[in-house]
Design a protein around this motif. Sequence first.
Motif, mmCIF file in Angstrom:
data_model
loop_
_atom_site.group_PDB
_atom_site.id
_atom_site.type_symbol
_atom_site.label_atom_id
_atom_site.label_comp_id
_atom_site.label_asym_id
_atom_site.label_seq_id
_atom_site.Cartn_x
_atom_site.Cartn_y
_atom_site.Cartn_z
ATOM 1 N N GLU A 140 -0.856 -12.429 -0.040
ATOM 2 C CA GLU A 140 -2.294 -12.496 -0.352
ATOM 3 C C GLU A 140 -3.107 -12.956 0.849
ATOM 4 O OE1 GLU A 140 -6.102 -14.069 -1.293
ATOM 5 O OE2 GLU A 140 -4.386 -15.349 -0.745
ATOM 6 N N LYS A 141 -2.524 -13.851 1.645
ATOM 7 C CA LYS A 141 -3.228 -14.342 2.830
ATOM 8 C C LYS A 141 -3.486 -13.231 3.841
ATOM 9 C CE LYS A 141 -1.493 -19.066 2.390
ATOM 10 N NZ LYS A 141 -0.644 -20.131 2.994
ATOM 11 N N ASN A 142 -2.723 -12.143 3.752
ATOM 12 C CA ASN A 142 -2.934 -11.005 4.648
ATOM 13 C C ASN A 142 -3.953 -10.015 4.104
ATOM 14 O OD1 ASN A 142 -1.343 -11.798 6.762
ATOM 15 N ND2 ASN A 142 0.492 -10.703 6.100
ATOM 16 N N GLN A 143 -4.581 -10.365 2.987
ATOM 17 C CA GLN A 143 -5.693 -9.595 2.415
ATOM 18 C C GLN A 143 -5.384 -8.092 2.305
ATOM 19 O OE1 GLN A 143 -9.117 -10.586 4.871
ATOM 20 N NE2 GLN A 143 -9.280 -12.622 3.974
ATOM 21 N N PRO A 144 -4.343 -7.731 1.565
ATOM 22 C CA PRO A 144 -4.045 -6.306 1.384
ATOM 23 C C PRO A 144 -5.131 -5.611 0.574
ATOM 24 C CG PRO A 144 -2.744 -7.635 -0.133
ATOM 25 C CD PRO A 144 -3.431 -8.603 0.791
ATOM 26 N N GLN A 145 -5.315 -4.348 0.863
ATOM 27 C CA GLN A 145 -6.212 -3.529 0.045
ATOM 28 C C GLN A 145 -5.414 -3.073 -1.176
ATOM 29 O OE1 GLN A 145 -8.171 -0.419 2.166
ATOM 30 N NE2 GLN A 145 -9.157 0.458 0.360
ATOM 31 N N ILE A 146 -5.905 -3.373 -2.374
ATOM 32 C CA ILE A 146 -5.143 -3.135 -3.600
ATOM 33 C C ILE A 146 -5.764 -1.992 -4.384
ATOM 34 C CG2 ILE A 146 -4.353 -4.145 -5.773
ATOM 35 C CD1 ILE A 146 -4.440 -6.884 -4.352
ATOM 36 N N GLY A 147 -4.944 -0.938 -4.604
ATOM 37 C CA GLY A 147 -5.393 0.175 -5.430
ATOM 38 C C GLY A 147 -4.898 0.008 -6.847
ATOM 39 N N ARG A 148 -4.657 1.105 -7.517
ATOM 40 C CA ARG A 148 -4.081 1.068 -8.859
ATOM 41 C C ARG A 148 -2.672 1.652 -8.818
ATOM 42 N NH1 ARG A 148 -8.617 2.354 -13.511
ATOM 43 N NH2 ARG A 148 -10.074 0.686 -12.949
ATOM 44 N N SER A 149 -2.601 2.965 -8.654
ATOM 45 C CA SER A 149 -1.317 3.648 -8.598
ATOM 46 C C SER A 149 -0.537 3.229 -7.358
ATOM 47 C CB SER A 149 -1.545 5.163 -8.583
ATOM 48 O OG SER A 149 -0.372 5.863 -8.242
ATOM 49 N N SER A 150 0.794 3.321 -7.451
ATOM 50 C CA SER A 150 1.626 3.068 -6.276
ATOM 51 C C SER A 150 1.343 4.074 -5.168
ATOM 52 C CB SER A 150 3.109 3.124 -6.658
ATOM 53 O OG SER A 150 3.447 4.414 -7.153
ATOM 54 N N ALA A 151 0.772 5.233 -5.527
ATOM 55 C CA ALA A 151 0.480 6.272 -4.537
ATOM 56 C C ALA A 151 -0.874 6.075 -3.856
ATOM 57 C CB ALA A 151 0.518 7.651 -5.196
ATOM 58 N N ASP A 152 -1.721 5.196 -4.366
ATOM 59 C CA ASP A 152 -3.040 5.000 -3.754
ATOM 60 C C ASP A 152 -2.960 4.599 -2.282
ATOM 61 O OD1 ASP A 152 -4.297 5.739 -6.070
ATOM 62 O OD2 ASP A 152 -4.861 3.710 -6.689
ATOM 63 N N PRO A 153 -1.992 3.764 -1.872
ATOM 64 C CA PRO A 153 -1.905 3.428 -0.447
ATOM 65 C C PRO A 153 -1.667 4.630 0.467
ATOM 66 C CG PRO A 153 -0.718 1.799 -1.732
ATOM 67 C CD PRO A 153 -1.091 2.900 -2.680
ATOM 68 N N VAL A 154 -1.042 5.681 -0.044
ATOM 69 C CA VAL A 154 -0.857 6.884 0.775
ATOM 70 C C VAL A 154 -2.222 7.468 1.130
ATOM 71 C CG1 VAL A 154 0.197 9.165 0.906
ATOM 72 C CG2 VAL A 154 1.376 7.331 -0.317
ATOM 73 N N THR A 155 -3.110 7.513 0.151
ATOM 74 C CA THR A 155 -4.475 7.995 0.398
ATOM 75 C C THR A 155 -5.185 7.102 1.407
ATOM 76 O OG1 THR A 155 -4.576 8.859 -1.862
ATOM 77 C CG2 THR A 155 -6.677 8.567 -0.713
ATOM 78 N N MET A 156 -4.975 5.798 1.295
ATOM 79 C CA MET A 156 -5.615 4.857 2.223
ATOM 80 C C MET A 156 -5.088 5.029 3.643
ATOM 81 S SD MET A 156 -5.527 1.471 -0.224
ATOM 82 C CE MET A 156 -6.041 1.561 -1.941
ATOM 83 N N LEU A 157 -3.774 5.282 3.776
ATOM 84 C CA LEU A 157 -3.212 5.539 5.099
ATOM 85 C C LEU A 157 -3.748 6.848 5.664
ATOM 86 C CD1 LEU A 157 -1.307 3.147 4.463
ATOM 87 C CD2 LEU A 157 0.564 4.515 5.398
ATOM 88 N N ASN A 158 -3.826 7.876 4.830
ATOM 89 C CA ASN A 158 -4.356 9.161 5.301
ATOM 90 C C ASN A 158 -5.774 9.015 5.829
ATOM 91 O OD1 ASN A 158 -2.011 10.470 4.569
ATOM 92 N ND2 ASN A 158 -2.809 11.226 2.620
ATOM 93 N N ALA A 159 -6.566 8.174 5.162
ATOM 94 C CA ALA A 159 -7.969 7.998 5.545
ATOM 95 C C ALA A 159 -8.138 7.027 6.712
ATOM 96 C CB ALA A 159 -8.766 7.498 4.342
ATOM 97 N N GLY A 160 -7.053 6.366 7.125
ATOM 98 C CA GLY A 160 -7.137 5.397 8.208
ATOM 99 C C GLY A 160 -7.705 4.055 7.781
ATOM 100 N N GLU A 161 -7.827 3.812 6.452
ATOM 101 C CA GLU A 161 -8.369 2.548 5.960
ATOM 102 C C GLU A 161 -7.378 1.405 6.146
ATOM 103 O OE1 GLU A 161 -9.472 3.154 1.916
ATOM 104 O OE2 GLU A 161 -10.815 4.836 2.372
ATOM 105 N N ARG A 162 -6.095 1.717 6.093
ATOM 106 C CA ARG A 162 -5.031 0.751 6.307
ATOM 107 C C ARG A 162 -3.943 1.412 7.142
ATOM 108 N NH1 ARG A 162 -8.245 -2.509 4.897
ATOM 109 N NH2 ARG A 162 -7.934 -4.358 3.561
ATOM 110 N N GLN A 163 -3.069 0.600 7.722
ATOM 111 C CA GLN A 163 -2.053 1.117 8.638
ATOM 112 C C GLN A 163 -0.630 0.988 8.081
ATOM 113 O OE1 GLN A 163 -4.617 -1.177 9.885
ATOM 114 N NE2 GLN A 163 -5.705 0.787 10.012
ATOM 115 N N ILE A 164 -0.440 0.126 7.086
ATOM 116 C CA ILE A 164 0.880 -0.075 6.482
ATOM 117 C C ILE A 164 0.766 0.090 4.965
ATOM 118 C CG2 ILE A 164 2.776 -1.702 6.062
ATOM 119 C CD1 ILE A 164 2.688 -0.753 8.935
#
Length: 351
Positions: free
Chosen positions: A213-237
Amino acid sequence: MMILNRRLMLGLAAGGAMARLAPAAAQELRPHEKELYEAAKREGQITWYTGQYQAEPSQAIGRGFTERFPGITVNVVRSTSQVAFQRLAQDMRAGVAQCDVFSSTDHSHAAYLKRQGRLMPYKPHNAEGLIRAAKEAGDPDGHFQVTYLGLFLMARRSTDVSEAEAPKSWKELTDPKWRGRIAVGHPGYSGAITSWCLAMREKYGWDYFKALEKNQPQIGRSSADPVTMLNAGERQIGAAIPSATTLLSISRGNPITLIYPTDGTLMVPAPSGALKDAPHPNAARLFMEFMTSPTYYAVTRPFFSESLRPEVPPPPGSRPLDEVPLITADPKALERDGQEVKELWRDTFGV
């Protein structure tokens, strides 16, 4: 948390070692399928609540079923697993029967429905042809069957994070250098993320999530939402993301690279079951036959899903399962402690 033994891993790997894919169009209906098909044609449709696949492969599955069994349409109701279960629970409270087959990434959903007498006791004949691991993970009484095996791991945006710099383990995600750079799903919506939370708590304790939590992750809903965030360059991991969705994104030219954690890739055996009060009971049984058939895994393979039939090869770009350290959440812990970790998550992350 349960570490997968060699016997189970070999059962999974057999799907790739002996793979021979026959064209779906060339596969004749088996006698039990023909009998069900005749009865199901009179019902004409089926409604499927599913949280196992994203929208595109879910719709492809619906089309594949209709192509194999003309005259029966599939109403695909796709959402995250927790939302699908909430919708089914609302139907039940209202005394409304809309869903014929329910598919989730949360084993506790199927266990609960069975205990409440809500699932039809039907063991598909085609399930006998599944790899051993899938057969052994199904309900011994035939109320539900594992139809999807999800692998959840990490990924990096390769244009921003080099292989040398990238985290190698789940534990490394708590390193302060990843502050503001991680994306992850939410256990309140995703059954797979609930499994991941339980597995990480068993391995590292809840302090792991306090550090995350201290690393302030961006939290979506689906487990696949981070893939969209990586594609958009919003997050790197991306953390706890599905291999299938990630491999599909990579195949479309997105700059993502999978990371198999050294402390274990999460495996989620995901169940499907026909409802006891299904409005289209014969179509529901036929759909369960379809979901355990070679045709089903031939339909899902272009979306990089793991195959549970030995006739269908594993998806391109994935590692052989017998080469990957695998972990999975204990199904009993999922049912017993799933709600607790969702509440702990909300307390820790504030969402």
